[in-house]
Write an enzyme that holds these catalytic residues in place. Structure first.
Site, mmCIF file in Angstrom:
data_model
loop_
_atom_site.group_PDB
_atom_site.id
_atom_site.type_symbol
_atom_site.label_atom_id
_atom_site.label_comp_id
_atom_site.label_asym_id
_atom_site.label_seq_id
_atom_site.Cartn_x
_atom_site.Cartn_y
_atom_site.Cartn_z
ATOM 1 N N HIS A 198 0.867 -1.177 0.000
ATOM 2 C CA HIS A 198 0.000 0.000 0.000
ATOM 3 C C HIS A 198 0.903 1.226 0.000
ATOM 4 O O HIS A 198 1.761 1.380 0.875
ATOM 5 C CB HIS A 198 -0.927 -0.006 1.215
ATOM 6 C CG HIS A 198 -1.938 -1.108 1.181
ATOM 7 N ND1 HIS A 198 -2.329 -1.813 2.293
ATOM 8 C CD2 HIS A 198 -2.636 -1.639 0.138
ATOM 9 C CE1 HIS A 198 -3.231 -2.714 1.953
ATOM 10 N NE2 HIS A 198 -3.430 -2.636 0.646
ATOM 11 N N HIS A 253 3.218 -3.888 6.053
ATOM 12 C CA HIS A 253 2.132 -2.916 5.987
ATOM 13 C C HIS A 253 2.251 -1.943 7.150
ATOM 14 O O HIS A 253 3.227 -1.970 7.908
ATOM 15 C CB HIS A 253 0.778 -3.633 6.022
ATOM 16 C CG HIS A 253 0.469 -4.407 4.788
ATOM 17 N ND1 HIS A 253 -0.377 -3.955 3.801
ATOM 18 C CD2 HIS A 253 0.899 -5.626 4.362
ATOM 19 C CE1 HIS A 253 -0.464 -4.846 2.831
ATOM 20 N NE2 HIS A 253 0.302 -5.887 3.150
ATOM 21 N N GLU A 278 1.750 3.295 3.081
ATOM 22 C CA GLU A 278 2.298 2.578 4.232
ATOM 23 C C GLU A 278 3.788 2.374 3.957
ATOM 24 O O GLU A 278 4.178 1.431 3.273
ATOM 25 C CB GLU A 278 1.540 1.269 4.440
ATOM 26 C CG GLU A 278 0.060 1.510 4.750
ATOM 27 C CD GLU A 278 -0.782 0.249 4.750
ATOM 28 O OE1 GLU A 278 -0.200 -0.864 4.673
ATOM 29 O OE2 GLU A 278 -2.023 0.357 4.820
ATOM 30 N N GLU A 301 2.141 -5.747 10.286
ATOM 31 C CA GLU A 301 1.661 -4.379 10.469
ATOM 32 C C GLU A 301 2.657 -3.709 11.413
ATOM 33 O O GLU A 301 2.777 -4.082 12.575
ATOM 34 C CB GLU A 301 0.252 -4.379 11.064
ATOM 35 C CG GLU A 301 -0.796 -5.068 10.197
ATOM 36 C CD GLU A 301 -1.249 -4.210 9.030
ATOM 37 O OE1 GLU A 301 -0.959 -2.997 9.025
ATOM 38 O OE2 GLU A 301 -1.917 -4.754 8.122
#
Length: 474
Positions: free
Chosen positions: A85, A215, A88, A314
């Protein structure tokens, strides 16, 4: 002589330049990778994937290996993918920093880094979505969604073929077939983006064993499946056949991170939320669908289309961290980045061959016999062009079977120890059959188990599916 000394000094200073923690643009990204290669030419290679982004930006990878550009038996291949993304961005900068660090420490003769590089082939793709990064950066980098997608406004982590739906349907039909499912795909939900096609070709052409996608937006290590079986959008644990192994892989990163696994850290707050959840209360890890369900993710595609085990990292609440915080984030993640790569050296590995040489596409199936009841792990892997295979497993006792059409299957029992610094080596030599005999005449394992060991698990249905799969063209 003085002039020679001047140029030598200048070269030395150039090689020793410190890595600058900043948000590197797309041109600087490739320059950093080339600089690392110049400093470590014997252990690195910089290459681009087969297709650039929509806006024609190459997707650059740097590889670390003692034989760059070549796969070697017994040496597992690992990849990190950042910036899927575009907004990110921490993974992008961490991978540039990791490339610089591996080269620098190798040149300093750090024994652990040299051992890692000599025994692993490591691929780092800092940015899968350079177009989204550009849009996010041009608009200030602080919008939660702007720049997330590629230049066709497509979320790349929803653009991979949905193989979860295929494996879930096989489960409902009672078919034990849960690997290399791309051959079973009949249609795509949406056209593939160039970035997706490039990464798919990469995934399918390199025999990756372990992978992580990077991410941002929360602080947790997420593991398969990402898609729920029922279609529920949230809170449905969707376990894969390798749930124990995936959980251990995710825990490895979380526990080596500065505070991903901390139950006392704050959770991530979004908008007007007042009670943000802290994944540290569950060890810093989560099953994907237990968090929220998504289709077409890269994580599950790796597992269901290839031999690679991938988790999703993440890396923090803030998707686009301030430049001043990047070096601090490096130190928070450095040990975890290295610890995760080392997990490629757990479980078992080996070579499958016959009297004439290596056997490619041999099927490696596993039954967990640690407890009182044998538990088949219904996800098989296959051997590569050198007959080599790599099977990540948690500590325990296993019955491992190597099979291929035209050969008698062979089974062996192995123990995976609790603390591993290298995978247990388990080689197989298969004997060809001159004609087909069914299982009832000779038994499933005519040559495999030791004397006195019972046949644990009959795989006649599995063999029919595996034979059909292997007869198809890759």
């Amino acid at each position: 002589m003085a002039m020679y000394a001047f140029f030598y000094c200048a070269l030395f200073l150039g090689v020793s330049t410190e890595f600058v923690w900043k948000h590197h643009n797309n041109e600087e990204l490739s320059s950093i990778l080339e600089e690392v290669h110049e400093n470590c030419p014997n252990i690195t290679r910089v290459y681009a994937l087969t297709e650039p982004s929509v806006r024609n930006v190459p997707l650059y990878v740097i590889e670390f290996s003692d034989t760059p550009g070549f796969h070697q038996p017994y040496k597992p291949e690992v990849k990190y993918v950042g910036n899927i993304h575009g907004n990110e961005v921490l993974g992008r900068e961490l991978l540039l920093g990791l490339a610089y660090y591996l080269c620098e420490e190798y040149n300093k003769h750090d024994r652990r880094i040299r051992n890692l590089i000599h025994n692993t082939r490591i691929h780092l793709l800092p940015s899968m979505n350079p177009d989204g990064w550009q849009l996010s950066t041009d608009t200030g980098g602080q919008d939660f969604l702007l720049g997330r997608n590629n230049n066709h406004s497509v979320d790349l982590n929803r653009n991979f073929p949905d193989l979860d739906a295929i494996t879930f349907e096989f489960e409902r039909q009672g078919i034990s077939h849960n690997n290399h499912l791309l051959k079973d795909l009949t249609r795509l939900a949406a056209p593939l983006e160039p970035e997706t096609r490039a990464v798919m070709r990469w995934i399918m052409s390199v025999p990756f064993v372990l992978s992580a996608a990077m991410h941002g937006g929360d602080l947790v290590a997420n593991y398969p499946y990402d898609e729920s079986r029922s279609g529920a959008p949230v809170s449905e644990y969707s376990a894969s056949p390798d749930d124990e192994t995936f959980r251990e892989l995710a825990m490895t990163y979380a526990e080596a991170h500065a505070d991903m696994a901390s139950a006392n850290r704050p959770g991530c707050r979004f908008g007007d939320e007042t009670n943000a959840y802290n994944f540290g209360k569950q060890g810093g890890v989560t099953n994907g669908a237990a968090w929220y369900s998504l289709r077409g993710g890269m994580q599950d595609f790796n597992y269901l289309a290839t031999n690679a085990f991938e988790v999703t990292l993440e890396l923090g609440c803030q998707k686009y961290p301030y430049e001043k915080d990047l070096e601090k984030e490096w130190f928070r993640n450095k040990d975890a980045l290295l610890a995760y790569i080392w997990k490629a050296h757990t479980g078992i590995k080996g070579i499958v061959k016959d009297d004439s040489g290596f056997i490619q596409n041999a099927v490696i199936s596993v039954v967990n016999i640690t407890g009182s009841v044998p538990r088949p792990i219904r996800h098989d892997i296959t051997s590569g062009i050198y007959g080599d295979y790599y099977r990540l497993l948690t500590p325990g006792h296993y019955e491992v079977t190597a099979s291929h059409p035209g050969y008698f299957p062979v089974s062996r029992v192995v123990t995976v120890p609790t603390h591993q610094t290298s995978a247990r080596i388990l080689n197989f030599k298969l004997e060809p059959t001159t004609s087909w005999f069914d299982d009832y005449t000779f038994g499933v394992y005519p040559h495999g188990l030791r004397d006195g060991q019972p046949r644990i698990y009959k795989r006649s249905l599995y063999h029919k599916v595996a034979n059909a799969m292997l007869d198809k063209t890759h």
